[in-house]
Design an enzyme around this catalytic site. Structure first.
Site, PDB file in Angstrom:
ATOM      1  N   ASP A   1       0.813  -1.214   0.000  1.00  0.00           N
ATOM      2  CA  ASP A   1       0.000   0.000   0.000  1.00  0.00           C
ATOM      3  C   ASP A   1       0.848   1.265   0.000  1.00  0.00           C
ATOM      4  OD1 ASP A   1       0.934  -0.546   2.563  1.00  0.00           O
ATOM      5  OD2 ASP A   1      -1.037  -0.897   3.421  1.00  0.00           O
TER       6      ASP A   1
ATOM      7  N   ASN B   1      -7.604  -2.924  14.402  1.00  0.00           N
ATOM      8  CA  ASN B   1      -8.997  -3.224  14.029  1.00  0.00           C
ATOM      9  C   ASN B   1      -9.069  -4.438  13.087  1.00  0.00           C
ATOM     10  OD1 ASN B   1      -8.029  -2.228  11.633  1.00  0.00           O
ATOM     11  ND2 ASN B   1      -9.471  -0.538  11.450  1.00  0.00           N
TER      12      ASN B   1
ATOM     13  N   HIS C   1      -7.263  -4.846  10.298  1.00  0.00           N
ATOM     14  CA  HIS C   1      -7.009  -4.604   8.868  1.00  0.00           C
ATOM     15  C   HIS C   1      -5.705  -5.264   8.411  1.00  0.00           C
ATOM     16  CE1 HIS C   1      -4.831  -0.548   9.840  1.00  0.00           C
ATOM     17  NE2 HIS C   1      -3.914  -1.435   9.534  1.00  0.00           N
TER      18      HIS C   1
ATOM     19  N   GLU D   1      -9.742  -2.069   5.337  1.00  0.00           N
ATOM     20  CA  GLU D   1     -10.358  -1.777   6.631  1.00  0.00           C
ATOM     21  C   GLU D   1     -11.609  -2.639   6.822  1.00  0.00           C
ATOM     22  OE1 GLU D   1      -8.817  -0.023   8.678  1.00  0.00           O
ATOM     23  OE2 GLU D   1      -7.967   1.805   7.852  1.00  0.00           O
TER      24      GLU D   1
HETATM   25  C1  F6R Z   1       1.520  -1.489   6.192  1.00  0.00           C
HETATM   26  C2  F6R Z   1       0.189  -2.066   6.264  1.00  0.00           C
HETATM   27  C3  F6R Z   1      -0.613  -2.059   7.513  1.00  0.00           C
HETATM   28  C4  F6R Z   1       0.192  -2.395   8.767  1.00  0.00           C
HETATM   29  C5  F6R Z   1      -0.695  -2.356   9.997  1.00  0.00           C
HETATM   30  C6  F6R Z   1       0.090  -2.581  11.275  1.00  0.00           C
HETATM   31  O1  F6R Z   1       2.048  -1.609   4.890  1.00  0.00           O
HETATM   32  O2  F6R Z   1      -0.272  -2.519   5.273  1.00  0.00           O
HETATM   33  O3  F6R Z   1      -1.665  -2.978   7.369  1.00  0.00           O
HETATM   34  O4  F6R Z   1       0.767  -3.655   8.625  1.00  0.00           O
HETATM   35  O5  F6R Z   1      -1.341  -1.113  10.082  1.00  0.00           O
HETATM   36  O6  F6R Z   1       0.928  -1.480  11.454  1.00  0.00           O
HETATM   37  P1  F6R Z   1       2.078  -1.499  12.567  1.00  0.00           P
HETATM   38  O7  F6R Z   1       3.043  -2.542  12.175  1.00  0.00           O
HETATM   39  O8  F6R Z   1       2.671  -0.117  12.517  1.00  0.00           O
HETATM   40  O9  F6R Z   1       1.402  -1.797  13.860  1.00  0.00           O
END
Ligand code: F6R
Length: 239
Positions: free
Chosen positions: A67, A136, A138, A143
């Site tokens: 992403d 959450n 995701h 989401e």
């Molecule tokens: C990042 C991504 C997100 C993160 C998720 C966890 O490329 O796709 O889904 O993996 O938000 O983020 P952290 O590791 O910062 O807790």
């Protein structure tokens, strides 16, 4: 599903690096699906160490990131392209032309998503997809929703995600509110999936994703249906 519960973040990172290094050693031309965020930083550090020790060769590796924020140029220190360059790409011998991140500056997000889907298809799909998990549930920026989106798409980020990501920005108002992300379909088509979780703020998401019903309200829960899934987490996330 294989589950590794490691003592702490450092051990989780080492284990994940071992699994990714094995993928690269066995298949030096692997297509790696990569993630950003705090969780994989330690894993990337271990991979860089192994590269510097002469144990890994990235010259045949190709990568596609999950992403990117919409509206951030690659030079912005909060963009995911910048993150990847700084945490991994500039420290190893990967060919930069073979590293792909959605274009956050696109004037036409829909066309960019079509291009990204096509790019992954032309690369022959993803051999190993690395994921973190949002609190959450995701994955990527998919989401909680009413259905599982298949292909790459543009998303309005959930308020909880914007709040969680505000820690990386000097002012919370600067957190982008939209992003481009791979779809759940692309993630599920990866031949292998490696998901990491660290810290007690991920405990509830891990429980709901892997020990609850499969529902688009918890996007990661669909991974229960993946034929080759490995979950590596630390004790705090395992609870
Ligand atoms: C990042 C991504 C997100 C993160 C998720 C966890 O490329 O796709 O889904 O993996 O938000 O983020 P952290 O590791 O910062 O807790």
């Amino acid at each position: 599903m294989r589950i590794f519960i490691m003592e702490d973040y450092a051990a989780m990172s080492r284990k994940a690096a071992e699994l990714m290094a094995a993928q690269i050693l066995l298949h030096p031309d692997s297509v790696l699906g990569l993630a950003t965020g705090s969780t994989p930083v330690g894993l990337y550090r271990c991979l860089v160490e192994r590269f510097k020790a002469g144990e890994l060769d990235f010259s045949g590796v190709k990568s596609v990131n999950l992403d990117e924020y919409l509206g951030l140029p690659a030079e912005n220190s909060q963009s995911y392209r910048y993150f990847m360059n700084r945490n991994l790409f500039q420290h190893v011998n990967i060919n930069m032309a073979n590293t792909h991140v959605p274009d956050g500056l696109t004037a036409d997000p829909e066309a960019e998503c079509v291009r990204y889907d096509e790019l992954i298809r032309r690369m022959g799909g993803i051999d190993m997809q690395l994921l973190g998990i949002g609190s959450n549930g995701h994955i990527g920026f998919n989401e909680p929703a009413d259905s599982f989106p298949v292909g790459a798409h543009c998303v309005d980020l959930a308020e909880s995600t914007i709040r969680a990501n505000a820690r990386f920005f000097p002012e919370s108002g600067q957190v982008p509110r939209q992003a481009l992300t791979m779809g759940i379909g692309q993630i599920m088509q990866a031949r292998r999936v490696l998901i990491l979780a660290s810290g007690r703020e991920k405990k509830a998401a891990v429980r709901r994703a892997f020990w609850g019903p499969v529902t688009p309200e918890v996007p990661a829960s669909i991974l229960q249906l993946h034929p080759d899934l490995t979950l590596v987490m630390d004790r705090a996330a395992a609870g």
